[in-house]
Design a protein around this motif. Structure first.
Motif, mmCIF file in Angstrom:
data_model
loop_
_atom_site.group_PDB
_atom_site.id
_atom_site.type_symbol
_atom_site.label_atom_id
_atom_site.label_comp_id
_atom_site.label_asym_id
_atom_site.label_seq_id
_atom_site.Cartn_x
_atom_site.Cartn_y
_atom_site.Cartn_z
ATOM 1 N N ARG A 138 0.837 -1.201 0.000
ATOM 2 C CA ARG A 138 0.000 0.000 0.000
ATOM 3 C C ARG A 138 0.872 1.250 0.000
ATOM 4 N N GLN A 139 1.947 1.222 0.752
ATOM 5 C CA GLN A 139 2.871 2.353 0.804
ATOM 6 C C GLN A 139 3.486 2.603 -0.567
ATOM 7 N N THR A 140 3.872 1.534 -1.256
ATOM 8 C CA THR A 140 4.456 1.675 -2.589
ATOM 9 C C THR A 140 3.452 2.270 -3.557
ATOM 10 N N ARG A 141 2.204 1.798 -3.514
ATOM 11 C CA ARG A 141 1.179 2.337 -4.412
ATOM 12 C C ARG A 141 0.975 3.832 -4.194
ATOM 13 N N ARG A 142 0.963 4.242 -2.947
ATOM 14 C CA ARG A 142 0.742 5.662 -2.662
ATOM 15 C C ARG A 142 1.944 6.499 -3.100
ATOM 16 N N LEU A 143 3.137 5.978 -2.905
ATOM 17 C CA LEU A 143 4.331 6.712 -3.306
ATOM 18 C C LEU A 143 4.416 6.810 -4.831
ATOM 19 N N VAL A 144 4.080 5.728 -5.528
ATOM 20 C CA VAL A 144 4.052 5.767 -6.994
ATOM 21 C C VAL A 144 3.040 6.821 -7.447
ATOM 22 N N GLY A 145 1.892 6.892 -6.772
ATOM 23 C CA GLY A 145 0.897 7.892 -7.119
ATOM 24 C C GLY A 145 1.409 9.316 -6.943
ATOM 25 N N MET A 146 2.157 9.555 -5.874
ATOM 26 C CA MET A 146 2.743 10.874 -5.659
ATOM 27 C C MET A 146 3.742 11.204 -6.760
ATOM 28 N N CYS A 147 4.562 10.218 -7.126
ATOM 29 C CA CYS A 147 5.560 10.437 -8.176
ATOM 30 C C CYS A 147 4.889 10.718 -9.511
ATOM 31 N N ALA A 148 3.800 10.000 -9.791
ATOM 32 C CA ALA A 148 3.059 10.243 -11.024
ATOM 33 C C ALA A 148 2.457 11.644 -11.003
ATOM 34 N N GLY A 149 1.906 12.034 -9.851
ATOM 35 C CA GLY A 149 1.318 13.361 -9.724
ATOM 36 C C GLY A 149 2.341 14.472 -9.886
ATOM 37 N N ALA A 150 3.596 14.177 -9.543
ATOM 38 C CA ALA A 150 4.669 15.169 -9.688
ATOM 39 C C ALA A 150 5.178 15.258 -11.116
ATOM 40 N N GLY A 151 4.614 14.438 -12.016
ATOM 41 C CA GLY A 151 5.005 14.486 -13.418
ATOM 42 C C GLY A 151 6.317 13.800 -13.721
ATOM 43 N N LEU A 152 6.747 12.891 -12.828
ATOM 44 C CA LEU A 152 7.997 12.177 -13.059
ATOM 45 C C LEU A 152 7.788 11.141 -14.161
ATOM 46 N N PRO A 153 8.725 11.033 -15.102
ATOM 47 C CA PRO A 153 8.514 10.188 -16.282
ATOM 48 C C PRO A 153 8.412 8.693 -15.995
#
Length: 208
Positions: A138-153
């Motif tokens: 769950r922690q990984t999913r949320r962190l991936v979501g933050m990274c996606a929201g930050a526009g990281l490729p």
């Protein structure tokens, strides 16, 4: 074992279930899961083994519930980061890293409860291990979501790098191999996030 008389006064005022969990946490953190028996927890909590088994069917169930509470604290850190920095995922990531950095002094003498527990529970079918694995996923999913929201490729790759650094900082603090771990952790996370940001987003972040 220390007597319950030496326990902080607030503990005696807790409801029975919370008192048991409080005592279990202290003993598991200081002495390890395997070394601590239900009788020791009962003595620490000022109750009986029978009372513990009324709340928790087995010791394994008690361990799992303790780790579920620890996991909830980490998930709450994600919630706070999102609430305090709405629509600013880069700042959310840094807030999460700051939560870990500020918690490192406690880890220096108690260790990370997840890392410590995994070392003692090799059986992946153990209910406490399942709690940890579900929490980490769950922690990984949320962190991936933050990274996606930050526009990281490549959000998955960036989240993996951040996770390696966050967990590595906790282990390094626990074994005393790195000094100023919190400050170093923050600089590394900032470097990871900004290195992966597209040029237009990076220049915008510099002006925040």
């Amino acid at each position: 074992m220390a007597s319950t008389v030496s326990r902080p006064g607030r503990v005696a005022k807790l409801p029975p279930r919370e008192r048991i969990l409080d005592a279990a946490e202290e003993l598991f953190q200081s002495e390890g899961i395997q070394r601590v028996g239900v009788q020791a927890i009962a003595e620490r909590a000022g109750t009986t083994k029978m009372a513990i088994y009324r709340h928790f069917e087995t010791k394994d169930a008690l361990v799992a519930e303790w780790l579920r509470i620890v996991a909830a604290d980490y998930q709450a850190a994600f919630d706070r980061a999102e609430a305090e920095h709405p629509d600013r995922p880069r700042e959310q990531i840094l807030a999460l890293a700051r939560f870990i950095a500020e918690g490192l002094p406690a880890i220096s003498y108690r260790g990370c409860p997840f890392i410590n527990s995994l070392a003692e529970l090799p059986d992946r079918s153990h209910p406490a291990r399942q709690v940890i694995e579900e929490h980490k996923a769950r922690q990984t999913r949320r962190l991936v979501g933050m990274c996606a929201g930050a526009g990281l490729p490549d959000p998955g790759q960036t989240a993996a790098e951040i996770t390696f650094v966050l967990e590595g900082a906790q282990v390094s603090t626990q074994n005393g191999s790195i000094d100023q771990a919190g400050d170093r952790l923050m600089r590394i996370i900032e470097g990871i996030v900004d290195r992966h940001r597209p040029a237009r987003n990076a220049s915008r972040a510099a002006g925040d």
